[in-house]
Design an enzyme around this catalytic site. Structure first.
Site, PDB file in Angstrom:
ATOM      1  N   CYS A  77      80.457 -38.884  43.608  1.00 49.81           N
ATOM      2  CA  CYS A  77      80.869 -38.132  44.545  1.00 49.81           C
ATOM      3  C   CYS A  77      79.432 -37.606  44.941  1.00 49.81           C
ATOM      4  CB  CYS A  77      81.470 -36.847  43.999  1.00 49.81           C
ATOM      5  SG  CYS A  77      81.867 -35.446  45.069  1.00 49.81           S
ATOM      6  N   CYS A 192      80.458 -40.413  51.556  1.00 44.78           N
ATOM      7  CA  CYS A 192      81.673 -39.894  50.849  1.00 44.78           C
ATOM      8  C   CYS A 192      82.258 -40.971  50.360  1.00 44.78           C
ATOM      9  CB  CYS A 192      82.480 -39.148  51.744  1.00 44.78           C
ATOM     10  SG  CYS A 192      84.018 -38.433  50.944  1.00 44.78           S
TER      11      CYS A 192
HETATM   12  N1  DGL Z   1      84.266 -38.076  47.493  1.00 46.76           N
HETATM   13  C1  DGL Z   1      83.432 -36.957  47.709  1.00 46.76           C
HETATM   14  C2  DGL Z   1      82.183 -37.246  48.454  1.00 46.76           C
HETATM   15  O1  DGL Z   1      81.337 -38.421  47.803  1.00 46.76           O
HETATM   16  C3  DGL Z   1      83.777 -35.772  48.642  1.00 46.76           C
HETATM   17  C4  DGL Z   1      85.291 -35.371  48.783  1.00 46.76           C
HETATM   18  C5  DGL Z   1      85.633 -33.975  48.985  1.00 46.76           C
HETATM   19  O2  DGL Z   1      85.811 -33.424  47.900  1.00 46.76           O
HETATM   20  O3  DGL Z   1      85.531 -33.252  49.918  1.00 46.76           O
HETATM   21  O4  DGL Z   1      81.386 -36.496  48.994  1.00 46.76           O
END
Ligand code: DGL
Length: 265
Positions: A77, A192
């Site tokens: 993330c 993301c």
């Molecule tokens: N999957 C997460 C990232 O790589 C973010 C998603 C979220 O919680 O807004 O930033």
């Protein structure tokens, strides 16, 4: 780090985005068991105040490391790692963390036009970490940061088989495409982990072809380097698990996680 085979590799995200990284980890680390943790009670991370999210992540990891004793934790993330990666490493110095950061360096190495976009959550776009990456590795390029309020949620719906409004997706990505002195953006960094699930759709909706850079494989390679394969072990039958901070998932989430070979606890 004790490279004990009974210890799982923990893969962490706010939601289902980390599954794009889990796919690659499984290819490179076939002998390991995985524990997927989604902080769905905190999703989406993109709009959180930095101090609150940092405190939440430190608390959560205190609990997760104590309960599951993973061999390594992959923070799949960008929003979490660009904020709290250094804090997690400082708080748990005996544990190994593999991070996810916007792939600005490889984008700067590959671009021909010199025009790059970074598509990310609003949180990742405003991080000092992201600005530092641009300054250190892409000062010779033009880098446009595009913060999307809605794409992570749309990706969650899309991957569960829900309908997405293509006009709404176009509105989220169109800022990534810009021209300067006859040159055009040629790389969009998917910063993301939710977004690679929508890459096919992005390709269809893009006004011109670009490279959509997904860092998942590079993250898996880094995890593999840090947890060397134990040569005597053969890939075996795995019992990979998933934990959601909200507790029991709804039907579509359970089906999705099972589709990824994860048993929901
Ligand atoms: N999957 C997460 C990232 O790589 C973010 C998603 C979220 O919680 O807004 O930033």
């Amino acid at each position: 780090m004790t490279n004990d085979i009974s210890k799982p590799v923990l893969v962490f995200d706010s939601g289902i985005g980390g599954l794009t990284v889990l796919r690659e980890l499984r290819v490179l680390m076939p002998e390991r068991d995985f524990l997927y943790v989604a902080d769905d009670a905190g999703f989406p991370y993109g709009g959180w105040a930095e101090a609150d999210l940092r405190a939440r992540l430190l608390d959560l990891f205190g609990q997760l490391l104590a309960d599951h004793d993973p061999v390594v934790s992959v923070i799949a993330c960008n929003t979490a790692f660009t904020l709290a990666g250094a804090d997690l490493r400082a708080a748990f110095p005996n544990h190994t963390f593999v991070g996810t950061v916007p792939a600005i360096k490889p984008a700067a190495e590959r671009t021909r036009s010199g025009l790059i976009s970074v598509l990310a959550t609003p949180g990742t776009v405003k991080r000092a970490y992201t600005r530092d990456l641009i300054q250190s590795f892409a000062s010779q390029c033009h880098v446009r940061l595009v913060g999307s309020e809605n794409l992570a949620r749309m990706a969650e719906d899309y991957i569960r088989g829900g309908t997405v409004d293509t006009a709404a997706v176009t509105a989220e990505i169109e800022q990534c495409f810009y021209e300067q002195d006859g040159r055009k953006t040629d790389i969009v960094v998917l910063a993301c982990t939710h977004y690679p699930f929508m890459a096919n759709l992005f390709r269809k909706l893009a006004p011109w072809p670009v490279d959509w850079l997904d860092p998942a494989e590079a993250i898996a390679r880094q995890a593999r380097r840090l947890v060397p394969a134990l040569d005597h072990l053969r890939p075996g039958l795995h019992l990979d698990r998933a934990i959601l901070t909200k507790g029991t998932p709804d039907f579509s989430t359970r089906r999705l996680l099972q589709g990824f070979g994860l048993t929901v606890q």
